[in-house]
Design an enzyme around this catalytic site. Structure first.
Site: not given
Ligand code: 3HC
Ligand code: NAI
Length: 705
Positions: A110, A130
């Site tokens: 975004e 999301e």
């Molecule tokens: N917020 C906070 N922490 C996050 C995060 C996030 N968005 N995404 C990942 N983390 C943290 C994980 O909890 C993990 O923490 P830990 O080491 O303490 O357990 C660390 O980051 C590493 O994450 P992964 O183990 O998942 O690492 P990978 O390298 O396997 O994957 C990734 C990385 C592809 C970025 C994956 O973490 C992911 O898919 N994250 C979520 C992405 C997501 O859903 N984004 C949308 C969020 S909602 C949003 O943006 C709302 C907006 O529209 C207003």
């Protein structure tokens, strides 16, 4: 390069007239309040700085930005909120460029869409996931994406939560150009200089034209609304996403943003958001152990004993992950069948176009079969998947003990049997553990890592390392009959059987469990897995069964007739001509009626809610016992077992999270009520009693290190 200023979560450095803003918030540059605050400030300062002609946004480390900081959801919002930061970026009077590398997801994408130009590096993953967290893109994403890429493509992105490659994003119109540069800074600077050289100014996504044909776009929204209603079974946010995209078409941009915000806040408030975010973190917490973690042993070559359903599935999972695999079977014919099962999986994938002929060949080239255990002498880890019989397993482990190299890890895939007894057949029980895969083993994500009395810490660490390499979710479990999942399943399945004898039909029970959100009910599941497996376990347990406990014989009556489910054409359901969808069977209902009469039960009726409450109460109560006995490390691990292994509806967060959400006092009151009719079965777990009576919940017991 001139000037440099550190602003904490977003640092700035000027390269001639380009201000490079680097978002640096490990591990994934999530948009925490600090990041948002810094971003807002540097964009504001850039407007006033005469030396800055353009702004370049990039991420430090592997990723651009993985999205909003999920840990902040559910807490009071802190200014500046993300939609405002995005609006501020879009409003910049100086061109803003985003260079996308690694993850550019959710709020990260975004931010990029609010920027004026986008360049993506190879390997970048773009998405609006999301929906997987029960949300919708709430920082302008539902309004900007359709204007950039049209209603259809943006609905597809937002409703599936899938990731697009850089090339796919280019083709969709989400980014302007690709760069083969490996370094985001070089790629971003080069592109920004090009833009400045041609005098490019701000170009705003709010003005982009992909929604020009409103009639077509609205028809796509209607079709999506119908699809969502038919397929998303009770999920809350998909319909809200469709509504937001409708607003993008029907409303002016700023009004659309207000609609999006209202819909986003509704999603944020929903229990589904809480359940899905709990599931996200719970899955990442399972590998966290208290204390100093041991280092895994060497893990390069795998051995598998047994080429049946599980052995073949595990072989495929290992070949897919790049391991060389040696499979040992009892004789040539069985080995040929094992080999054929492995090849069959790849043939099917080839036919579906999900694998190339070269990939099939290279995987099969790493596969070796043998009937001589000596072939396993160079394996670093050997997984046994032979018949579920203690004597057979002990004989296999005695053989492995003779042939395995020193330090090799020996694992059993047993579903229920005592891992310590199996380990006792070897001279090195420290090297033995359980690795309980789920069927089909190349698809199901769950791996229970069963730690025996003598299992060494580095043996356990090797089990977790294997899970990581196979992209599975490992959950540590202790030794007991059925470990975490199958032990608890046996109890709530028993509760279901008792309801069946008391008056609910298996079809009513399945329907109620589906209405709760499961993809199938317990009797559909039993028919799919094959009734013979459970029957063998019941016969094994018969001598130790407590005679005071009620035992429902209906499943045995079906098994005695050879009705084992889908594979025999009938079980609880009928499967005429190999049908996969079962039909209700009047003969089964007649058998149940006869059993009720034999057990002198006067049938009564159960509402779907009665069924769900009993089923869940039995599950939660046994889960509390599993925790109390230390079989599971933490409540959230039990949630993961049921989410990843048993089809528990993800938006409910797992049985422990669900119990917390309805209140442990209510669950306990239910159990005490049921205990009035059957105190032998419904014994409240002491842990449940203790938590409920002290006003605590399961979440209070979750700890990660
Ligand atoms: N917020 C906070 N922490 C996050 C995060 C996030 N968005 N995404 C990942 N983390 C943290 C994980 O909890 C993990 O923490 P830990 O080491 O303490 O357990 C660390 O980051 C590493 O994450 P992964 O183990 O998942 O690492 P990978 O390298 O396997 O994957 C990734 C990385 C592809 C970025 C994956 O973490 C992911 O898919 N994250 C979520 C992405 C997501 O859903 N984004 C949308 C969020 S909602 C949003 O943006 C709302 C907006 O529209 C207003
Ligand atoms: P299966 O009956 O399909 O396969 C067992 C295989 O082991 C057969 O091919 C047999 O020839 C081979 N075998 C037997 N003795 C052997 C020996 N001494 N040496 C080499 N090979 C030998 O059984 P399945 O379903 O694959 O189950 C295997 C194990 O996995 C069991 O312990 C079972 O409880 C467990 N399991 C099964 C699951 C399932 O859904 N089927 C799920 C999780 C675990």
């Amino acid at each position: 390069m001139t000037d440099s200023a550190s602003t904490g979560a977003a640092s700035t450095r000027r390269y001639d007239d380009i201000l490079v803003v680097t978002i640096d918030h490990p591990p994934v540059n999530a948009l925490s309040a600090a990041v948002r605050g810094d971003l807002a400030r540097v964009i504001r300062e850039a407007q006033a700085d005469p030396q800055v002609r353009a702004v370049l946004l990039m991420g430090a480390g592997k990723n651009f930005i993985a999205g909003a900081d999920i840990r902040e959801f559910g807490k009071p919002p802190q200014a500046p909120i993300l939609p405002e930061v995005c609006n501020q970026i879009e409003a910049s009077a100086k061109p803003v460029v985003a260079v996308l590398h690694g993850a550019a997801l959710g709020g990260g994408l975004e931010i990029a869409m609010a920027a004026h130009y986008r360049v993506a590096l190879e390997g970048a993953k773009l998405g609006l996931p999301e929906v997987n967290l029960g949300l919708l893109p709430g920082a302008g994403g539902t309004q900007r994406a359709p204007r950039l890429m049209g209603a259809q493509a943006s609905l597809d992105l937002m409703l599936t939560g899938k990731h697009l490659s850089a090339r796919a994003a280019l083709e969709a119109g989400l980014v302007d150009t690709l760069s083969s540069d490996a370094d985001p800074l070089d790629a971003g600077l080069a592109y920004t200089r090009q833009l400045l050289a041609v005098g490019a100014g701000p170009r705003r996504s709010r003005d982009a034209g992909a929604l020009a044909d409103k009639t077509v776009a609205l028809a796509q929204v209607e079709a999506a609304a119908e699809r969502v209603a038919a397929t998303t079974r009770g999920l809350y946010s998909p319909a809200k996403i469709v509504e937001a995209v409708r607003a993008a078409i029907e409303q002016p941009f700023d009004e659309g943003l207000r609609t999006e915000r209202a819909l986003f806040l509704q999603c944020l408030d929903s229990p589904q958001r809480a359940g899905l975010i709990h599931a996200f973190f719970a899955e990442r917490d399972t590998a966290k152990m208290p204390g100093q973690p041991a280092r895994p042993r060497r893990l390069e070559r795998l051995g598998i004993v047994g080429g049946g359903t599980m052995g073949a599935g595990i072989a495929v999972a290992a070949l897919d992950a790049g391991f060389p695999v040696t499979m040992v079977e009892q004789d040539d014919a069985a080995l040929e069948r094992g080999r054929a099962r492995v090849a069959q999986v790849y043939d099917l994938l080839l036919k579906k176009g999900r694998l190339t002929p070269q990939e099939r060949e290279s995987r099969l080239a790493r596969f070796t079969g043998a009937t001589d255990y000596g072939a396993l002498d160079d394996a670093d880890l050997i997984i046994e998947a032979v018949f579920e019989d203690m004597a057979v397993k002990q004989a296999v482990f005695a053989q492995l003990d003779r042939v395995a190299k020193p330090g090799a890890v020996l694992a059993t895939n047993t579903s229920y049997l005592d891992v310590d007894h199996i380990a006792a057949a070897t001279r090195g029980p420290a090297d033995v553990l359980g690795l309980h895969f789920f069927s089909p083993a190349n698809i199901m994500k769950l791996l229970e890592v069963v730690v025996g009395e003598h299992t060494a810490a580095d043996t356990v660490a090797t089990g977790f390392e294997l899970a990581r390499r196979l992209r599975k979710i490992p959950v540590r479990a202790g030794v007991c009959d059925g470990f975490i999942g199958n032990r608890i399943l046996a109890v709530h399945r028993q509760a279901a059987d008792m309801m069946m004898e008391d008056g609910a039909s298996p079809y009513e029970i399945d329907a109620a469990v589906r209405a709760f959100g499961y993809p199938m009910g317990p009797y559909q599941m039993a028919d799919l897995a094959g009734g013979d497996i459970g029957w063998a376990t019941r016969k094994r347990r018969a001598p130790t069964r407590d005679p005071a406990q009620r035992y429902v014989q209906i499943p045995d009556r079906l098994c005695e007739r050879g009705w084992f489910g889908q594979k025999t054409g009938r079980g609880f359901y009928l499967y005429p001509d190999g049908a996969r969808q079962g039909e209700q069977d009047p003969e089964v209902l007649a058998i149940i009626a006869a059993e009720r009469a034999r057990a002198r039960v006067t049938p009564r009726s159960f509402t779907p809610e009665d069924i769900q409450r009993r089923y869940l109460a039995a599950m939660i109560n046994e889960a509390a016992n599993v925790l109390l006995q230390g079989i599971a490390q933490r409540p959230s691990d039990i949630d993961v077992v049921f989410l990843a292994g048993y089809g528990f509806p993800r938006h409910r967060g797992g049985p422990m999270h669900y119990a917390d959400s309805v209140g442990l006092d209510r669950v306990l009151a239910d159990i005490r009520g049921y205990a009035q009719e059957d105190p032998a079965f419904w014994k409240p777990s002491p842990l449940l009693v203790q938590l409920a009576e002290s006003g605590r919940n399961f979440a209070s017991l979750n700890q990660t290190a």
